[in-house]
Design a protein around this motif. Structure first.
Motif, PDB file in Angstrom:
ATOM      1  N   ILE A  53       0.851  -1.172   0.012  1.00 10.89           N
ATOM      2  CA  ILE A  53      -0.111  -0.041  -0.103  1.00 10.89           C
ATOM      3  C   ILE A  53       0.890   1.299  -0.142  1.00 10.89           C
ATOM      4  O   ILE A  53       1.819   1.378   0.757  1.00 10.89           O
ATOM      5  CB  ILE A  53      -0.808   0.015   1.133  1.00 10.89           C
ATOM      6  N   LEU A  54       0.615   2.310  -0.957  1.00 18.47           N
ATOM      7  CA  LEU A  54       1.085   3.427  -0.897  1.00 18.47           C
ATOM      8  C   LEU A  54      -0.098   4.429  -0.303  1.00 18.47           C
ATOM      9  O   LEU A  54      -0.961   4.365  -0.628  1.00 18.47           O
ATOM     10  CB  LEU A  54       1.325   3.971  -2.406  1.00 18.47           C
ATOM     11  N   LEU A  55       0.397   5.160   0.684  1.00 19.02           N
ATOM     12  CA  LEU A  55      -0.293   6.057   1.345  1.00 19.02           C
ATOM     13  C   LEU A  55      -0.094   7.444   1.115  1.00 19.02           C
ATOM     14  O   LEU A  55       0.990   7.983   1.250  1.00 19.02           O
ATOM     15  CB  LEU A  55      -0.421   5.770   2.937  1.00 19.02           C
ATOM     16  N   ARG A  56      -1.284   8.145   0.693  1.00 18.18           N
ATOM     17  CA  ARG A  56      -1.172   9.516   0.493  1.00 18.18           C
ATOM     18  C   ARG A  56      -2.197  10.387   1.130  1.00 18.18           C
ATOM     19  O   ARG A  56      -3.461  10.272   0.924  1.00 18.18           O
ATOM     20  CB  ARG A  56      -1.364   9.832  -1.026  1.00 18.18           C
ATOM     21  N   SER A  57      -1.860  11.085   2.229  1.00 17.63           N
ATOM     22  CA  SER A  57      -3.065  11.788   2.996  1.00 17.63           C
ATOM     23  C   SER A  57      -3.387  13.008   2.350  1.00 17.63           C
ATOM     24  O   SER A  57      -2.652  13.720   1.639  1.00 17.63           O
ATOM     25  CB  SER A  57      -2.386  12.082   4.377  1.00 17.63           C
ATOM     26  N   VAL A  58      -4.506  13.342   2.335  1.00 20.63           N
ATOM     27  CA  VAL A  58      -5.364  14.548   1.553  1.00 20.63           C
ATOM     28  C   VAL A  58      -5.780  15.542   2.713  1.00 20.63           C
ATOM     29  O   VAL A  58      -6.211  15.087   3.624  1.00 20.63           O
ATOM     30  CB  VAL A  58      -6.421  14.059   0.728  1.00 20.63           C
ATOM     31  N   ASP A  59      -5.642  16.616   2.293  1.00 20.08           N
ATOM     32  CA  ASP A  59      -6.147  18.023   3.115  1.00 20.08           C
ATOM     33  C   ASP A  59      -7.545  18.031   2.857  1.00 20.08           C
ATOM     34  O   ASP A  59      -8.098  18.832   1.627  1.00 20.08           O
ATOM     35  CB  ASP A  59      -5.463  19.208   2.942  1.00 20.08           C
ATOM     36  N   PHE A  60      -8.623  17.328   3.315  1.00 18.61           N
ATOM     37  CA  PHE A  60      -9.959  17.364   2.920  1.00 18.61           C
ATOM     38  C   PHE A  60     -10.522  18.636   3.017  1.00 18.61           C
ATOM     39  O   PHE A  60     -11.433  19.019   2.230  1.00 18.61           O
ATOM     40  CB  PHE A  60     -10.725  16.117   3.568  1.00 18.61           C
ATOM     41  N   GLY A  61     -10.059  19.234   3.925  1.00 27.49           N
ATOM     42  CA  GLY A  61     -10.564  20.687   4.338  1.00 27.49           C
ATOM     43  C   GLY A  61     -10.432  21.703   3.299  1.00 27.49           C
ATOM     44  O   GLY A  61     -11.151  22.644   2.885  1.00 27.49           O
ATOM     45  N   TYR A  62      -9.234  21.520   2.338  1.00 29.25           N
ATOM     46  CA  TYR A  62      -9.027  22.173   1.257  1.00 29.25           C
ATOM     47  C   TYR A  62      -9.878  21.990   0.194  1.00 29.25           C
ATOM     48  O   TYR A  62     -10.439  22.642  -0.294  1.00 29.25           O
ATOM     49  CB  TYR A  62      -7.477  21.996   0.605  1.00 29.25           C
ATOM     50  N   ILE A  63     -10.489  20.745  -0.005  1.00 28.99           N
ATOM     51  CA  ILE A  63     -11.342  20.179  -0.870  1.00 28.99           C
ATOM     52  C   ILE A  63     -12.649  20.919  -0.727  1.00 28.99           C
ATOM     53  O   ILE A  63     -13.435  21.238  -1.399  1.00 28.99           O
ATOM     54  CB  ILE A  63     -11.494  18.727  -0.816  1.00 28.99           C
ATOM     55  N   VAL A  64     -13.029  20.689   0.842  1.00 27.79           N
ATOM     56  CA  VAL A  64     -14.470  21.346   1.013  1.00 27.79           C
ATOM     57  C   VAL A  64     -14.421  22.897   0.728  1.00 27.79           C
ATOM     58  O   VAL A  64     -15.329  23.243   0.179  1.00 27.79           O
ATOM     59  CB  VAL A  64     -14.717  21.050   2.496  1.00 27.79           C
ATOM     60  N   THR A  65     -13.358  23.677   1.004  1.00 27.64           N
ATOM     61  CA  THR A  65     -13.059  24.871   0.740  1.00 27.64           C
ATOM     62  C   THR A  65     -13.426  25.277  -0.714  1.00 27.64           C
ATOM     63  O   THR A  65     -14.296  26.171  -0.964  1.00 27.64           O
ATOM     64  CB  THR A  65     -12.093  25.432   1.178  1.00 27.64           C
ATOM     65  N   LEU A  66     -12.692  24.028  -1.709  1.00 21.19           N
ATOM     66  CA  LEU A  66     -13.102  24.489  -3.028  1.00 21.19           C
ATOM     67  C   LEU A  66     -14.496  24.165  -3.511  1.00 21.19           C
ATOM     68  O   LEU A  66     -15.140  24.912  -4.325  1.00 21.19           O
ATOM     69  CB  LEU A  66     -12.098  23.751  -3.901  1.00 21.19           C
ATOM     70  N   GLN A  67     -15.033  23.181  -2.858  1.00 25.13           N
ATOM     71  CA  GLN A  67     -16.364  22.855  -3.159  1.00 25.13           C
ATOM     72  C   GLN A  67     -17.436  24.016  -2.669  1.00 25.13           C
ATOM     73  O   GLN A  67     -18.334  24.370  -3.634  1.00 25.13           O
ATOM     74  CB  GLN A  67     -16.897  21.333  -2.446  1.00 25.13           C
ATOM     75  N   ASN A  68     -17.246  24.679  -1.621  1.00 21.13           N
ATOM     76  CA  ASN A  68     -18.152  25.429  -1.143  1.00 21.13           C
ATOM     77  C   ASN A  68     -17.957  26.836  -1.744  1.00 21.13           C
ATOM     78  O   ASN A  68     -18.932  27.450  -1.978  1.00 21.13           O
ATOM     79  CB  ASN A  68     -18.004  25.870   0.215  1.00 21.13           C
ATOM     80  N   ALA A  69     -16.870  27.166  -2.745  1.00 21.18           N
ATOM     81  CA  ALA A  69     -16.657  28.141  -3.456  1.00 21.18           C
ATOM     82  C   ALA A  69     -17.218  27.804  -4.808  1.00 21.18           C
ATOM     83  O   ALA A  69     -16.870  28.762  -5.679  1.00 21.18           O
ATOM     84  CB  ALA A  69     -15.119  28.731  -3.371  1.00 21.18           C
ATOM     85  N   GLY A  70     -17.549  26.631  -4.958  1.00 22.04           N
ATOM     86  CA  GLY A  70     -18.078  26.335  -6.477  1.00 22.04           C
ATOM     87  C   GLY A  70     -16.874  26.053  -7.373  1.00 22.04           C
ATOM     88  O   GLY A  70     -16.911  26.010  -8.534  1.00 22.04           O
ATOM     89  N   ASP A  71     -15.638  26.100  -6.837  1.00 18.73           N
ATOM     90  CA  ASP A  71     -14.458  25.724  -7.713  1.00 18.73           C
ATOM     91  C   ASP A  71     -14.172  24.326  -7.902  1.00 18.73           C
ATOM     92  O   ASP A  71     -13.295  23.695  -7.487  1.00 18.73           O
ATOM     93  CB  ASP A  71     -13.266  26.637  -7.094  1.00 18.73           C
ATOM     94  N   TRP A  72     -15.267  23.673  -8.644  1.00 19.14           N
ATOM     95  CA  TRP A  72     -15.091  22.100  -8.727  1.00 19.14           C
ATOM     96  C   TRP A  72     -13.874  21.847  -9.784  1.00 19.14           C
ATOM     97  O   TRP A  72     -13.030  20.933  -9.525  1.00 19.14           O
ATOM     98  CB  TRP A  72     -16.403  21.468  -9.371  1.00 19.14           C
ATOM     99  N   ARG A  73     -13.471  22.715 -10.753  1.00 19.91           N
ATOM    100  CA  ARG A  73     -12.457  22.409 -11.570  1.00 19.91           C
ATOM    101  C   ARG A  73     -11.014  22.296 -10.806  1.00 19.91           C
ATOM    102  O   ARG A  73     -10.298  21.389 -11.097  1.00 19.91           O
ATOM    103  CB  ARG A  73     -12.201  23.806 -12.750  1.00 19.91           C
ATOM    104  N   GLN A  74     -11.031  23.071  -9.748  1.00 15.19           N
ATOM    105  CA  GLN A  74      -9.693  23.301  -8.985  1.00 15.19           C
ATOM    106  C   GLN A  74      -9.753  21.886  -8.131  1.00 15.19           C
ATOM    107  O   GLN A  74      -8.648  21.343  -7.602  1.00 15.19           O
ATOM    108  CB  GLN A  74      -9.402  24.486  -8.302  1.00 15.19           C
TER     109      GLN A  74
END
Length: 84
Positions: free
Chosen positions: A39-60
């Protein structure tokens, strides 16, 4: 056939490691002995993704996740598991 799993996860999963334990138990049952998953593990900053989603920046958001997926593939992952 051996495969390398690229695991892209939120922080909550890593605190407990239940998913990894279950994956390794399945591998051990199938292959026996001290076998474990590659297994390769890559942790993700999900808070950053939520911020982008809330801003409607789905492309980013898509670009961010795509970049992470590419990093896992470049490191040898033959499949990617996204753990939420």
């Amino acid at each position: 056939m051996r495969r390398t799993i690229g695991a892209d996860r939120r922080d909550e999963l890593g605190k407990h490691g239940h998913g990894y334990k279950e994956i390794n138990e399945i591998v051990r049952q199938r292959r026996g002995g001290l076998a474990s998953a590659d297994i390769l593990l890559r942790s993700v900053d999900f808070g950053y993704i939520v911020t982008l989603q809330n801003a409607g920046d789905w492309r980013q958001a898509a670009a961010y996740l795509t970049r992470i997926g590419r990093q896992l593939v470049d490191a040898g992952a033959t499949c990617i598991l996204i753990c939420m």
